[in-house]
Structure formats: C-alpha cells, structure tokens
Scaffold this motif. Structure first.
Motif, short mmCIF file in Angstrom:
data_model
loop_
_atom_site.label_atom_id
_atom_site.label_comp_id
_atom_site.label_asym_id
_atom_site.label_seq_id
_atom_site.Cartn_x
_atom_site.Cartn_y
_atom_site.Cartn_z
N ALA A 256 75.89 8.95 -17.81
CA ALA A 256 76.24 8.00 -18.86
C ALA A 256 77.06 8.61 -19.99
O ALA A 256 77.78 7.89 -20.69
N THR A 257 76.95 9.93 -20.19
CA THR A 257 77.64 10.55 -21.32
C THR A 257 78.04 11.98 -20.96
O THR A 257 77.29 12.68 -20.26
N PRO A 258 79.21 12.43 -21.44
CA PRO A 258 79.61 13.82 -21.20
C PRO A 258 78.94 14.79 -22.18
O PRO A 258 79.05 16.00 -22.02
N SER A 259 78.25 14.27 -23.19
CA SER A 259 77.65 15.11 -24.22
C SER A 259 76.18 15.35 -23.95
O SER A 259 75.37 14.42 -24.04
N PRO A 260 75.76 16.59 -23.64
CA PRO A 260 74.34 16.89 -23.42
C PRO A 260 73.47 16.55 -24.63
O PRO A 260 72.27 16.29 -24.47
N GLU A 261 74.06 16.55 -25.82
CA GLU A 261 73.28 16.24 -27.03
C GLU A 261 72.83 14.77 -27.03
O GLU A 261 71.92 14.41 -27.78
N GLU A 262 73.47 13.94 -26.19
CA GLU A 262 73.12 12.52 -26.14
C GLU A 262 72.15 12.19 -25.01
O GLU A 262 71.75 11.04 -24.86
N TYR A 263 71.79 13.19 -24.18
CA TYR A 263 70.84 12.93 -23.11
C TYR A 263 69.50 12.51 -23.71
O TYR A 263 69.07 13.01 -24.75
N VAL A 264 68.82 11.57 -23.03
CA VAL A 264 67.47 11.18 -23.42
C VAL A 264 66.57 11.37 -22.20
O VAL A 264 66.80 10.75 -21.16
N ILE A 265 65.57 12.26 -22.33
CA ILE A 265 64.65 12.56 -21.24
C ILE A 265 63.25 12.12 -21.65
O ILE A 265 62.73 12.56 -22.68
N ARG A 266 62.66 11.25 -20.86
CA ARG A 266 61.30 10.78 -21.14
C ARG A 266 60.30 11.76 -20.52
O ARG A 266 60.34 12.02 -19.31
N VAL A 267 59.43 12.30 -21.37
CA VAL A 267 58.40 13.24 -20.92
C VAL A 267 57.04 12.55 -21.05
O VAL A 267 56.69 12.07 -22.13
N GLU A 268 56.28 12.49 -19.96
CA GLU A 268 54.97 11.84 -19.96
C GLU A 268 53.92 12.84 -19.47
O GLU A 268 54.09 13.45 -18.41
N ILE A 269 52.83 12.98 -20.21
CA ILE A 269 51.73 13.85 -19.80
C ILE A 269 50.45 13.03 -19.74
O ILE A 269 50.07 12.38 -20.71
N GLY A 270 49.79 13.07 -18.59
CA GLY A 270 48.53 12.34 -18.44
C GLY A 270 47.43 12.94 -19.30
O GLY A 270 47.18 14.15 -19.26
N VAL A 271 46.78 12.11 -20.12
CA VAL A 271 45.74 12.59 -21.03
C VAL A 271 44.52 11.68 -20.93
O VAL A 271 44.58 10.56 -20.40
N ALA A 272 43.39 12.19 -21.45
CA ALA A 272 42.16 11.41 -21.48
C ALA A 272 41.29 11.91 -22.62
O ALA A 272 41.46 13.05 -23.10
N ARG A 273 40.37 11.08 -23.06
CA ARG A 273 39.41 11.52 -24.07
C ARG A 273 38.33 12.35 -23.41
O ARG A 273 37.98 12.09 -22.25
N PRO A 274 37.80 13.36 -24.10
CA PRO A 274 36.77 14.21 -23.50
C PRO A 274 35.62 13.34 -22.98
O PRO A 274 35.16 12.42 -23.61
N GLY A 275 35.22 13.64 -21.75
CA GLY A 275 34.14 12.88 -21.13
C GLY A 275 34.62 11.73 -20.29
O GLY A 275 33.88 11.22 -19.46
N ALA A 276 35.87 11.29 -20.50
CA ALA A 276 36.42 10.20 -19.70
C ALA A 276 36.88 10.75 -18.35
O ALA A 276 37.24 11.91 -18.23
N GLN A 277 36.92 9.88 -17.35
CA GLN A 277 37.36 10.28 -16.01
C GLN A 277 38.86 10.46 -16.02
O GLN A 277 39.61 9.59 -16.41
#
Length: 279
Positions: A256-277
């Motif tokens: 979509a763009t020649p400029s690396p500064e314009e890249y948008v990367i979605r980072v997702e990390i699975g998390v849970a509250r202590p004790g939750a499955q």
C-alpha cells in the motif's frame, strides 16, 4: 435455385446482417474461418445467406472462449459428438475461470478490509480486545537466521498456493508463548495465513477465542520488536498473564505504501487473568 434467384450479399451488407465490421470479415477470410462464397474477377467478394449459419457458429464458439484457430479446426470436421465435446471442454474452462475470479474477489475483499482497518487504527496505545477464534494455516520457521526465515516464508507461500489457501495476503507471523515470556521478540516461529473457515490440513493452527492485548504498531518491520516491551508492561500493569502466542499481521504494508514509516502492523498477544483458563 437459379443464379438469378440466389441472393448475393456484398461484404458491407453481410457485415451489417451479422453485426460485425467489414474488417472482421476480411480477417475471417484471411485465416480461413469464413471465406466469401464467391469472388468476382475484379476482386469483389460476395456472401450467400446460408453463410449466416457459419457466422453464427463462429460467434457462439467465440463467446464460449474458443480461438479462431480452434473454430477453424472444428468447422473443417463438424459432427454432433465433437460439438458436444467442445462445449463440455469450454464449460469446464469457464468453471475454472469463474472459480479463479471468485477467489480473486475474496482476496481483494479481505485485503481491502485490512487496509481500511489500518487507515483508522489507533496506533498510539495498546488496548484489550475480545477476539473470536480463527483458523490459520501455519508453517514453522526453519530457523532464526534471515535466509532460513526467507526459505520458510517461500515454503509457506507455496504450500498455501498448492492447497488453495492463499486467499489472504500478506503473510502474518507468530511468536510462541515461551519466547514471549523469555523476552525473545525478534524471531519468527511460524508464518501464517488466515483461512475463511476451518478445514482439514497438515498445517492447521487454531488461534483461540479470548482476550488479547493488542497494539497497532506503526513503523518498519525491523522495529516491530520495539512494541513488545510496551505491550508487556501494559499486560503486567493490568494484572494479566500471557496465556497464548503473539500474532503479527499487516494492516498497511509495502503493498500500500513505499514508506516503511507508514506500515501498520497489528500485534495481538493472548492474555488471561490469573486463575482463568488460558487459550
């Protein structure tokens, strides 16, 4: 029928009757598909009304996707069995072309949706998000060296193409939970593509439904690791624990763009509250 009663049509009249141009008739004559029924010594060409059927055959078979060379071969030896075989062959070709067009529609629709998401993404702060389950096709990286990862990416892409699983571009990456906890953010454990639905394959990977810490990182690929310390601090500050992998996928990429500064990367990390499955 006598010569006097036979209706002869000039090239112009026959072209108008058939809905084509004179140039088309000249070309058909040149390649031998439909030649004039009569050519006078002075070079004038004339067509008979019976040749309208030949023109109808050409128009029908061209509309079915046949080339003039194929049509010429068929018209030289016409019979019902061969006609049926030609129609079945072209029907199969059209079905394949239709499937390819439908696939490209899906590719464009999904890529457009991700690009639209990237244009409105909040790239300032991490946040929590409930995400649904996703079916992925994932290929383990052959190693952490740049060449090994490039070979793994090619292996993944070729696998997806062979199995018809290349409907979403570009390719995403996964960092396993153990590496996240150890603070190894710069490696790639898997390359992945999202599947429209769960399907049986040797590289199926299920991204679990659940709570995810999400950061839309804006910048070059080589600096995406800089987002992780902030994400880890965000997770810790909210009393959460890492229960799953990290999934990185492009929203705005080099496509979509020649400029690396314009890249948008979605980072997702699975998390849970202590004790939750965990997921």
């Amino acid at each position: 029928m006598s010569e006097k009663k036979q209706t002869w049509l000039t090239t112009g009249d026959f072209a108008r009757l058939c809905g084509v141009t004179k140039h088309t008739l000249f070309h058909y004559d040149e390649v031998g598909v439909v030649k004039p029924a009569r050519t006078d010594p002075n070079g004038y060409r004339y067509y008979s009304m019976e040749q309208f059927y030949a023109m109808d055959i050409v128009a029908t078979l061209q509309a079915a996707g046949m080339s003039l060379r194929e049509i010429k071969g068929y018209m030289a030896v016409r019979d019902p069995s061969r006609f049926l075989a030609l129609l079945e062959e072209k029907r199969a070709e059209l079905s394949r072309a239709q499937a390819k067009l439908s696939r490209m529609q899906r590719v464009l629709q999904r890529t457009a949706a991700r690009t639209r998401q990237g244009l409105v993404a909040d790239c300032g702060e991490p946040h929590l998000e409930q995400c649904g389950e996703e079916a992925l096709v994932a290929t383990r990286s052959h190693g952490m060296e740049e060449r090994a990862q490039a070979e793994s990416c090619v292996d993944h892409f070729e696998y997806c193409v062979r199995h018809g699983m290349d409907e979403e571009l570009p390719i995403g990456t996964i960092i396993e939970r153990e590496n996240l906890i150890a603070g190894h953010y710069d490696g790639i454990d898997y390359f992945f593509n999202r599947l429209p639905r769960k399907r049986r394959c040797g590289r199926l990977h299920i991204k679990p439904a659940g709570l995810y810490a999400v950061w839309n990182y804006k910048g070059p690929y080589e600096h995406v690791g800089d987002a992780y310390p902030g994400l880890m601090a965000f997770i810790s500050a909210r009393g959460l624990q890492i229960c799953g992998h990290s999934y990185e996928r492009d929203l705005i990429s080099y496509m979509a763009t020649p400029s690396p500064e314009e890249y948008v990367i979605r980072v997702e990390i699975g998390v849970a509250r202590p004790g939750a499955q965990g997921g």
